[in-house]
Design a protein around this motif. Sequence first.
Motif: not given
Length: 392
Positions: A251-261, A280-284, A287-292
Amino acid sequence: MRTIIISVLAILANVSLFARNSINTVLTSIEENNTTLKALRESAEAQKLENNTSIYLSNPEAGFNYLWGNPDDMGNRTDFSVTQTFDIPTLTGMKRRLAGEQNNLIEWQYKAGRMKILSEAKQYCIELIYRNALMNELNIRLEHAETIAAGYKERMYRGDANVLEYNKVRLNLSAVRGEISRIEVERNALTEQLKRLNGGNDISLNDDQFAEDEFPLNFDDWYIQAEEKNPVLAYVKQEVRVRKKQVSLSKAMGLPAFSAGYMSEKVVGQRYQGISVGISIPLWENKNRVKQAKAAARAAESREIDSKQQFYGQLQILYNRASGLKTAADTYRKSLEEANSSDLLKKALDAGEISLLDYILEIGLYYNTVNQALEAERDYQKAYAELSAIEL
């Protein structure tokens, strides 16, 4: 009389303690030298390291660009950037906590493998002690058979016995010697099995009596403790914990990831520099990782329920079997203590009160009872060892 009884009980207690310590010494040596256990331990450590490799942030990324201008009077352009990506599961420690639970799972798996190997070794020890006891009994029978054979040989020379009677005692003597040879071969094979489990190192076990362990009187009370100690049940229980944490991680992996530099750009007469941020928005990708993960968690819970049920049923069967075998062994032991007539038969034969045929038949019956008593004791010890394997 009271002093004698106390002394005998003390001797039996010391013998019992010595037998228990001897088996424990063998098992300790095997645990230290067994190559399979060493391989399992190394594999466990390697898997733990593998689990701990994914708990850190991704590597920082550095970039450098050198661009030629066209036309030439535009000059050249130089770009430089350094970027670090941050994801929520790593920052909150979710990955680290999951790795810790996975390491506990690996440790329970190792303990289950350890229990299996030590349980196998203990079964060999019990078989070896049984054959040591049987060998002692056969050596006594051999002395009797040799004495009788020598006596009938002299009687035959004196004319007091015929060749048929002498041949009977010779056959009886041959049978005892043949049985001793067979038991010796089996003892050597068991010793080689223990040597194999001991990493190829020589190991010996010369005990001929079993330790008198306290058999649990109530199965349900004993089972509560057994359930807590069993590494297989602990493994499936820990697997449920791991699967649930993997659901949270998915579920947490479905949250956006941020980058800075940091980024700089340099051209002729000009220079730009400053910070850069990204998302980075994990749209695809997820997918199905939470269900699995949820499906795997449900499957782990089902395995835990099934394992508990199977473990309870199996232990109950082993408990009832061990209890019945203990009763049989105690009955045989008591009967032999009350009806040991081997010396009386020998005296009756020497006095001519019974014939040689009667002696062979009667002593054969007694020997058969002794063999059955030893087998009953062995079977009980093996059943109890299987029942109490979780104590190893």
